[in-house]
Design a protein around this motif. Structure first.
Motif, PDB file in Angstrom:
ATOM      1  N   SER A   8       0.809  -1.208   0.000  1.00  0.00           N
ATOM      2  CA  SER A   8       0.000   0.000   0.000  1.00  0.00           C
ATOM      3  C   SER A   8       0.843   1.260   0.000  1.00  0.00           C
ATOM      4  O   SER A   8       0.402   2.319  -0.435  1.00  0.00           O
ATOM      5  CB  SER A   8      -0.921  -0.015   1.244  1.00  0.00           C
ATOM      6  OG  SER A   8      -0.136  -0.090   2.431  1.00  0.00           O
ATOM      7  N   LEU A  11       1.508   2.498  -3.736  1.00  0.00           N
ATOM      8  CA  LEU A  11       0.410   2.659  -4.672  1.00  0.00           C
ATOM      9  C   LEU A  11       0.288   4.063  -5.223  1.00  0.00           C
ATOM     10  O   LEU A  11      -0.294   4.272  -6.271  1.00  0.00           O
ATOM     11  CB  LEU A  11      -0.914   2.262  -3.992  1.00  0.00           C
ATOM     12  CG  LEU A  11      -0.991   0.806  -3.540  1.00  0.00           C
ATOM     13  CD1 LEU A  11      -2.309   0.573  -2.840  1.00  0.00           C
ATOM     14  CD2 LEU A  11      -0.847  -0.125  -4.711  1.00  0.00           C
ATOM     15  N   SER A  39      -8.689   6.865  -3.164  1.00  0.00           N
ATOM     16  CA  SER A  39      -7.583   5.994  -2.781  1.00  0.00           C
ATOM     17  C   SER A  39      -7.832   4.558  -3.217  1.00  0.00           C
ATOM     18  O   SER A  39      -6.925   3.887  -3.706  1.00  0.00           O
ATOM     19  CB  SER A  39      -7.379   6.059  -1.267  1.00  0.00           C
ATOM     20  OG  SER A  39      -6.399   5.141  -0.851  1.00  0.00           O
ATOM     21  N   SER A  40      -9.076   4.068  -3.054  1.00  0.00           N
ATOM     22  CA  SER A  40      -9.372   2.687  -3.429  1.00  0.00           C
ATOM     23  C   SER A  40      -9.242   2.486  -4.935  1.00  0.00           C
ATOM     24  O   SER A  40      -8.788   1.427  -5.390  1.00  0.00           O
ATOM     25  CB  SER A  40     -10.779   2.307  -2.971  1.00  0.00           C
ATOM     26  OG  SER A  40     -11.739   3.154  -3.593  1.00  0.00           O
ATOM     27  N   ARG A  42      -7.182   4.064  -6.910  1.00  0.00           N
ATOM     28  CA  ARG A  42      -5.754   4.019  -7.234  1.00  0.00           C
ATOM     29  C   ARG A  42      -5.144   2.676  -6.829  1.00  0.00           C
ATOM     30  O   ARG A  42      -4.238   2.180  -7.504  1.00  0.00           O
ATOM     31  CB  ARG A  42      -5.032   5.173  -6.550  1.00  0.00           C
ATOM     32  CG  ARG A  42      -5.532   6.540  -6.980  1.00  0.00           C
ATOM     33  CD  ARG A  42      -4.724   7.663  -6.389  1.00  0.00           C
ATOM     34  NE  ARG A  42      -3.364   7.680  -6.914  1.00  0.00           N
ATOM     35  CZ  ARG A  42      -2.446   8.584  -6.567  1.00  0.00           C
ATOM     36  NH1 ARG A  42      -2.759   9.540  -5.704  1.00  0.00           N
ATOM     37  NH2 ARG A  42      -1.243   8.532  -7.080  1.00  0.00           N
ATOM     38  N   GLN A  43      -5.632   2.062  -5.768  1.00  0.00           N
ATOM     39  CA  GLN A  43      -5.161   0.737  -5.393  1.00  0.00           C
ATOM     40  C   GLN A  43      -5.568  -0.298  -6.439  1.00  0.00           C
ATOM     41  O   GLN A  43      -4.785  -1.190  -6.794  1.00  0.00           O
ATOM     42  CB  GLN A  43      -5.713   0.345  -4.024  1.00  0.00           C
ATOM     43  CG  GLN A  43      -5.141   1.143  -2.874  1.00  0.00           C
ATOM     44  CD  GLN A  43      -5.669   0.678  -1.530  1.00  0.00           C
ATOM     45  OE1 GLN A  43      -6.342  -0.341  -1.452  1.00  0.00           O
ATOM     46  NE2 GLN A  43      -5.366   1.420  -0.481  1.00  0.00           N
ATOM     47  N   LYS A  47      -3.019  -2.571  -8.715  1.00  0.00           N
ATOM     48  CA  LYS A  47      -3.091  -4.035  -8.757  1.00  0.00           C
ATOM     49  C   LYS A  47      -3.234  -4.540 -10.193  1.00  0.00           C
ATOM     50  O   LYS A  47      -2.641  -5.556 -10.566  1.00  0.00           O
ATOM     51  CB  LYS A  47      -4.259  -4.527  -7.905  1.00  0.00           C
ATOM     52  CG  LYS A  47      -4.048  -4.334  -6.414  1.00  0.00           C
ATOM     53  CD  LYS A  47      -5.249  -4.814  -5.614  1.00  0.00           C
ATOM     54  CE  LYS A  47      -5.016  -4.609  -4.119  1.00  0.00           C
ATOM     55  NZ  LYS A  47      -6.189  -5.047  -3.322  1.00  0.00           N
TER      56      LYS A  47
END
Length: 304
Positions: A8, A11, A39-40, A42-43, A47
């Motif tokens: 994390s 990221l 933020s989620s 971009r994660q 991935k």
């Protein structure tokens, strides 16, 4: 798939995203994803980048292994045919000289040794089928490339979410299971007892967009075209699938017959060469020469 996990802390830095190396069939570089402050999101994008890198590695590995196994196939097939034809030639030459003496014995033993060696290599080839192994690697490389470009399009045009990540991960795992890299232990069955459609692809998440009777989407898609495509899919499932299975069944039976005929003809060549000095008839020589020639033809048809 622990290698696909992304920390994390890495990221949110573009410099930490690795760049793709130049690979066969894949363009260098990542697609430019849509900018987002979530933020989620971009994660999820990070991935998907990691999965793309793993897919690109698999494309390269399957290409290299496919080339290697294709070289095996060419080398073994050339060696087997050369030994078989050399054994048949020595059996014929042995019949032209006196049955007593060192030259006859040398030619006879050389013919037997070459036939036995060719039969042993042929049994190994019939077990592993290098030509099929090379074709499997080509199919795996094609499917991994297709998955790579699907993820690339998803990042360029769509708004990916965690379900897209799980779907891409499931496809990678399914391809790894369907096309294993190791030769022994996890090798696919070359002579299955029954031919049936492949069912290893994971169930895909349906993304449906509903239109009215006269409404069209941005790409011109409407309800009428959707119904037409459903009818086409039904026809493919009913007609083309049955024809494909029937053709594959016939090809499998032919391959089994050729895989059995090659070693048997080579064994006949061994028996013919062994019996040349035990009888005054010409049939041992004929069997030794003709069986070797036929075995070479059968092996060539089977291998290619």
């Amino acid at each position: 798939m622990a290698g696909l996990e992304v920390s994390s802390s890495m990221l949110f830095s573009k410099s930490n995203l690795p760049s793709l190396c130049c690979r066969r069939g894949i363009r260098t570089g990542y697609p430019i994803a849509r900018q987002t402050k979530n933020s989620s999101d971009r994660q999820v994008i990070a991935k998907l980048y990691a999965i793309m890198e793993a897919v690109a590695d698999r494309v390269e590995m399957h290409n290299n292994v496919g080339d290697q196994r294709d070289n095996w196939n060419r080398l073994l097939s050339t060696s087997i045919n050369t030994m078989t034809l050399a054994g048949a030639t020595m059996a014929g030459l042995a019949a032209t000289i006196a049955a007593e003496g060192a030259p006859f014995t040398a030619l006879k033993l050389s013919s037997i040794v070459l036939y036995v060696a060719a039969m042993g290599l042929l049994l190994v080839m019939n077990k592993i089928q290098p030509s099929q192994l090379a074709e499997e690697k080509r199919n795996a490389s094609r499917l991994f490339k297709q998955l790579y470009f699907q993820i690339q399009t998803m990042l360029s045009l769509g708004k990916p979410d965690i379900s897209d990540v799980n779907e891409a991960m499931g496809k990678v795992l399914a391809l790894d299971k369907a096309y294993p890299l190791p030769l022994m232990g996890s090798m696919l069955e070359k002579f299955p007892s029954e031919v049936e459609p492949a069912r290893w692809w994971p169930k895909q998440r349906q993304k449906q967009v509903f239109f009215g009777e006269n409404m069209e989407g941005n790409n011109g898609w409407n309800r009428k075209l959707e119904e037409e495509m459903k009818q086409i899919v039904k026809i493919l499932k009913k007609k083309d699938l049955a024809e494909y299975i029937d053709l594959c069944t016939k090809a499998l039976k032919l391959n089994k017959m050729l895989a059995t005929s090659g070693p048997l003809l080579t064994l006949l060549g061994v028996l013919g060469s062994s019996c040349m000095s035990t009888t005054h008839c010409s049939w041992p020589v004929m069997i030794g020469v003709i069986a070797g020639a036929m075995a070479s033809v059968v092996n060539t048809v089977e291998i290619y």
